[in-house]
Scaffold this motif. Sequence first.
Motif, PDB file in Angstrom:
ATOM      1  N   MET A   3       0.937  -1.203   0.043  1.00 56.02           N
ATOM      2  CA  MET A   3       0.004   0.006   0.017  1.00 56.02           C
ATOM      3  C   MET A   3       0.840   1.130   0.027  1.00 56.02           C
ATOM      4  SD  MET A   3      -2.907  -1.124  -0.198  1.00 56.02           S
ATOM      5  CE  MET A   3      -4.324   0.007   0.437  1.00 56.02           C
ATOM      6  N   VAL A   4       0.387   2.111  -0.661  1.00 54.58           N
ATOM      7  CA  VAL A   4       1.156   3.670  -0.757  1.00 54.58           C
ATOM      8  C   VAL A   4       0.112   4.651  -0.367  1.00 54.58           C
ATOM      9  CG1 VAL A   4       0.745   4.015  -3.006  1.00 54.58           C
ATOM     10  CG2 VAL A   4       2.698   4.881  -1.994  1.00 54.58           C
ATOM     11  N   HIS A   5       0.724   5.646   0.558  1.00 50.29           N
ATOM     12  CA  HIS A   5      -0.221   6.667   0.713  1.00 50.29           C
ATOM     13  C   HIS A   5       0.056   7.969  -0.090  1.00 50.29           C
ATOM     14  CE1 HIS A   5      -1.085  10.027   3.892  1.00 50.29           C
ATOM     15  NE2 HIS A   5      -2.324   9.565   3.317  1.00 50.29           N
ATOM     16  N   ILE A   6      -1.115   8.592  -0.806  1.00 49.82           N
ATOM     17  CA  ILE A   6      -0.499   9.603  -1.725  1.00 49.82           C
ATOM     18  C   ILE A   6      -1.390  10.734  -1.684  1.00 49.82           C
ATOM     19  CG2 ILE A   6       0.801   8.143  -3.635  1.00 49.82           C
ATOM     20  CD1 ILE A   6      -1.839   8.076  -5.392  1.00 49.82           C
ATOM     21  N   PHE A   7      -1.413  11.780  -2.286  1.00 54.07           N
ATOM     22  CA  PHE A   7      -2.161  12.964  -2.443  1.00 54.07           C
ATOM     23  C   PHE A   7      -2.471  13.309  -3.820  1.00 54.07           C
ATOM     24  CE2 PHE A   7       0.134  12.951   1.560  1.00 54.07           C
ATOM     25  CZ  PHE A   7      -0.709  13.488   2.597  1.00 54.07           C
ATOM     26  N   LEU A   8      -3.749  13.825  -4.095  1.00 55.00           N
ATOM     27  CA  LEU A   8      -3.932  14.175  -5.402  1.00 55.00           C
ATOM     28  C   LEU A   8      -4.639  15.590  -5.298  1.00 55.00           C
ATOM     29  CD1 LEU A   8      -5.868  11.000  -6.672  1.00 55.00           C
ATOM     30  CD2 LEU A   8      -3.466  11.433  -7.088  1.00 55.00           C
ATOM     31  N   PHE A   9      -4.385  16.350  -6.162  1.00 56.34           N
ATOM     32  CA  PHE A   9      -4.866  17.755  -6.164  1.00 56.34           C
ATOM     33  C   PHE A   9      -5.599  17.651  -7.555  1.00 56.34           C
ATOM     34  CE2 PHE A   9      -5.110  22.354  -7.147  1.00 56.34           C
ATOM     35  CZ  PHE A   9      -5.814  22.662  -6.125  1.00 56.34           C
ATOM     36  N   VAL A  10      -6.985  17.855  -7.716  1.00 60.21           N
ATOM     37  CA  VAL A  10      -7.706  17.973  -8.768  1.00 60.21           C
ATOM     38  C   VAL A  10      -7.823  19.336  -9.222  1.00 60.21           C
ATOM     39  CG1 VAL A  10      -9.934  17.400 -10.002  1.00 60.21           C
ATOM     40  CG2 VAL A  10      -8.896  15.772  -7.968  1.00 60.21           C
ATOM     41  N   GLU A  11      -6.952  19.532 -10.180  1.00 53.00           N
ATOM     42  CA  GLU A  11      -7.109  21.323 -10.588  1.00 53.00           C
ATOM     43  C   GLU A  11      -8.385  21.675 -10.929  1.00 53.00           C
ATOM     44  OE1 GLU A  11      -4.374  23.186 -10.446  1.00 53.00           O
ATOM     45  OE2 GLU A  11      -2.775  21.533  -9.927  1.00 53.00           O
ATOM     46  N   ILE A  12      -9.012  20.889 -11.825  1.00 50.06           N
ATOM     47  CA  ILE A  12     -10.342  21.478 -12.382  1.00 50.06           C
ATOM     48  C   ILE A  12     -11.379  21.859 -11.166  1.00 50.06           C
ATOM     49  CG2 ILE A  12     -12.364  20.927 -13.675  1.00 50.06           C
ATOM     50  CD1 ILE A  12     -10.535  19.086 -15.531  1.00 50.06           C
ATOM     51  N   GLU A  13     -11.154  20.917 -10.285  1.00 46.91           N
ATOM     52  CA  GLU A  13     -12.223  21.068  -9.048  1.00 46.91           C
ATOM     53  C   GLU A  13     -11.641  21.625  -7.764  1.00 46.91           C
ATOM     54  OE1 GLU A  13     -14.163  17.487  -8.317  1.00 46.91           O
ATOM     55  OE2 GLU A  13     -14.430  17.064 -10.594  1.00 46.91           O
ATOM     56  N   GLN A  14     -10.349  22.003  -7.997  1.00 51.08           N
ATOM     57  CA  GLN A  14      -9.500  22.464  -6.792  1.00 51.08           C
ATOM     58  C   GLN A  14      -9.954  21.969  -5.465  1.00 51.08           C
ATOM     59  OE1 GLN A  14      -7.524  25.724  -6.979  1.00 51.08           O
ATOM     60  NE2 GLN A  14      -7.547  24.573  -8.988  1.00 51.08           N
ATOM     61  N   ILE A  15      -9.714  20.592  -5.331  1.00 51.41           N
ATOM     62  CA  ILE A  15      -9.729  19.898  -4.413  1.00 51.41           C
ATOM     63  C   ILE A  15      -8.783  18.941  -4.037  1.00 51.41           C
ATOM     64  CG2 ILE A  15     -12.497  19.826  -4.093  1.00 51.41           C
ATOM     65  CD1 ILE A  15     -12.268  16.889  -5.207  1.00 51.41           C
ATOM     66  N   TRP A  16      -8.384  18.756  -2.739  1.00 49.80           N
ATOM     67  CA  TRP A  16      -7.420  17.637  -2.466  1.00 49.80           C
ATOM     68  C   TRP A  16      -7.944  16.353  -1.917  1.00 49.80           C
ATOM     69  CZ3 TRP A  16      -2.211  18.163  -2.817  1.00 49.80           C
ATOM     70  CH2 TRP A  16      -1.569  19.307  -2.703  1.00 49.80           C
ATOM     71  N   ILE A  17      -7.461  15.174  -2.485  1.00 47.73           N
ATOM     72  CA  ILE A  17      -7.826  13.868  -2.009  1.00 47.73           C
ATOM     73  C   ILE A  17      -6.558  13.323  -1.675  1.00 47.73           C
ATOM     74  CG2 ILE A  17      -8.745  11.843  -2.745  1.00 47.73           C
ATOM     75  CD1 ILE A  17     -10.161  13.350  -4.857  1.00 47.73           C
ATOM     76  N   GLU A  18      -6.634  12.694  -0.211  1.00 43.99           N
ATOM     77  CA  GLU A  18      -5.586  11.701   0.291  1.00 43.99           C
ATOM     78  C   GLU A  18      -6.221  10.484   0.448  1.00 43.99           C
ATOM     79  OE1 GLU A  18      -3.600  11.512   4.838  1.00 43.99           O
ATOM     80  OE2 GLU A  18      -4.905  13.243   4.356  1.00 43.99           O
ATOM     81  N   ILE A  19      -5.396   9.681  -0.003  1.00 48.95           N
ATOM     82  CA  ILE A  19      -5.683   8.156  -0.374  1.00 48.95           C
ATOM     83  C   ILE A  19      -4.583   7.216   0.006  1.00 48.95           C
ATOM     84  CG2 ILE A  19      -7.767   8.450  -1.818  1.00 48.95           C
ATOM     85  CD1 ILE A  19      -5.975   7.794  -4.252  1.00 48.95           C
TER      86      ILE A  19
END
Length: 76
Positions: free
Chosen positions: A1-17
């Motif tokens: 398992m790996v813990h990463i962060f995504l920043f969705v530019e179009i929606e301006q939201i952070w997702i930590e998964i």
Amino acid sequence: MVHIFLFVEIEQIWIEIQVSETSSFHRIIEALCTMKEIHISTEDALVYEKETWQRCDMDVALYSLNVQNGMVFAVY
């Protein structure tokens, strides 16, 4: 398992998964769309590693991309 962060530019939201290293960005984005977390077409999405701005292949497993815990990615 790996813990990463995504920043969705179009929606301006952070997702930590936390995801399997065998997963691909294509599968991750598809799952997030299914869960209604984001509203991006997997066909049109582009993913870049945020520090180097290197484009990531959407269909390659994360371990093959040398993804490490804590990395941040921008999704366009």
